[in-house]
Design a protein around this motif. Sequence first.
Motif, short mmCIF file in Angstrom:
data_model
loop_
_atom_site.label_atom_id
_atom_site.label_comp_id
_atom_site.label_asym_id
_atom_site.label_seq_id
_atom_site.Cartn_x
_atom_site.Cartn_y
_atom_site.Cartn_z
N CYS A 105 0.86 -1.19 0.00
CA CYS A 105 0.00 0.00 0.00
C CYS A 105 0.89 1.23 0.00
O CYS A 105 2.00 1.22 0.53
CB CYS A 105 -0.92 0.00 1.22
N ASN A 106 0.37 2.31 -0.57
CA ASN A 106 1.13 3.56 -0.67
C ASN A 106 0.70 4.60 0.36
O ASN A 106 1.23 5.71 0.37
CB ASN A 106 1.00 4.15 -2.08
N SER A 117 -0.39 -2.42 5.60
CA SER A 117 0.19 -1.37 4.77
C SER A 117 1.70 -1.37 4.89
O SER A 117 2.25 -1.07 5.97
CB SER A 117 -0.36 0.00 5.15
N ALA A 119 3.61 0.79 3.60
CA ALA A 119 4.04 2.19 3.78
C ALA A 119 4.11 2.57 5.26
O ALA A 119 4.86 3.46 5.65
CB ALA A 119 3.10 3.13 3.04
N LEU A 164 -2.47 -2.08 -6.56
CA LEU A 164 -1.01 -2.06 -6.56
C LEU A 164 -0.43 -3.46 -6.38
O LEU A 164 0.78 -3.63 -6.35
CB LEU A 164 -0.48 -1.15 -5.44
N THR A 193 -4.88 5.45 -7.19
CA THR A 193 -4.40 4.80 -8.41
C THR A 193 -5.58 4.23 -9.18
O THR A 193 -6.66 4.03 -8.62
CB THR A 193 -3.39 3.68 -8.05
N SER A 229 -1.88 10.98 1.04
CA SER A 229 -2.63 11.13 -0.21
C SER A 229 -2.76 12.60 -0.59
O SER A 229 -2.60 13.49 0.25
CB SER A 229 -4.01 10.50 -0.08
#
Length: 371
Positions: A105-106, A117, A119, A164, A193, A229
């Motif tokens: 996850c970003n 996540s 990230a 992703l 995304t 974000s």
Amino acid sequence: MCVTLGSQVVPCCQFEAKSIPPIHLKGETSSLEDILNSQTFQNLRDKSIRGEPIEGCHKCDSVEKSGLHSLRKWANECWPLQDNEELQISPSTVKYLEVFVGSVCNLKCVMCGPRLSTAWRADYQKLGWQFSEGKEEQVADYQSLLPQLSGLEEIKFVGGEPFLSQIHESLLMSISPEAAKKVRLVYYTNATTMPKPEMIEKFKAFKEVHIWLSIDGYGALNEYIRFPSRWSVIDQNAREYLKLSTHIPSLQIGVHTTASLYNIFSLAPIHQWFEQLKKETQATSRLVWVIINLSHPEFLCVQHLPDSLKPKAIALQDTECRFQARLASVLKEPSQPAFFKKFLDYTADLDRIRGVSLESVIPEFSKIESL
């Protein structure tokens, strides 16, 4: 049925996996039929049929106690118990599958953590907290699993961010057109995304595709909650998703909001934004705006808002909206000051390492002395 990141088979993603002996698709016990008919699952099935309490179902118990709609209630409405339910079943009778496609996850959403996540892990280290990947990163062999589930009607992808995930992409593209036409796909995406063009083309083969955009605030508030974000990206992608739905009849787009102490004062702008987008894109999606009440971690739950702020929060809920009406009921439940203090401490720690400020996006908390 759900297969967790550690390949453990559990009834659903809300189930407390630690409440039962671990049974994995990998290792000594690998037959899905053996797992579904193990003593553990037969006991769970028996209690469910009898309507008896199940230890691992405490999250749905808590949600229902607050008067909200749980995953269990939704599932029972979709697939009600039959008079001839049996304790032993075949994999072909499974209708619903939750697929964990990894933790890539970003974003570092404030209510999430390193298990779901990748990230998040750097921030965990900065805070001096410990996290070990271990077996939780082992992902099941879904491509071997799916052919056994010939009666499957719905697949929900759980991440991480599914768009992703290479695991998701490989699995999606492996599903045959014959199987796809009977199945509904369900996604929850952070909307930072878009699916690849070949994925979008593949969507056309499925009975339905529901994509829920996880949006927890409008503008800067969403950027704070779903850090780091950018609202301009999310707004543009939301428009693209809605435009796609006008060309692919089976594709439906909705907005999914998790209500917490962070956004309880600012829910209405999310709905207004989504409705305006639908008008601008001329989208006619059947999906709407859905709100769930965050129940874990409990110190982020709206119930624990200080009593001095609850009247304002309750007044801001639109009681014509069933989700907000239920939130208003939750807000009337007794709060526990210790939980709110933990919320403040946790938030202060995150603000310090991320260079952001709670007060700048939630002015209602600016006069709380503990901040």
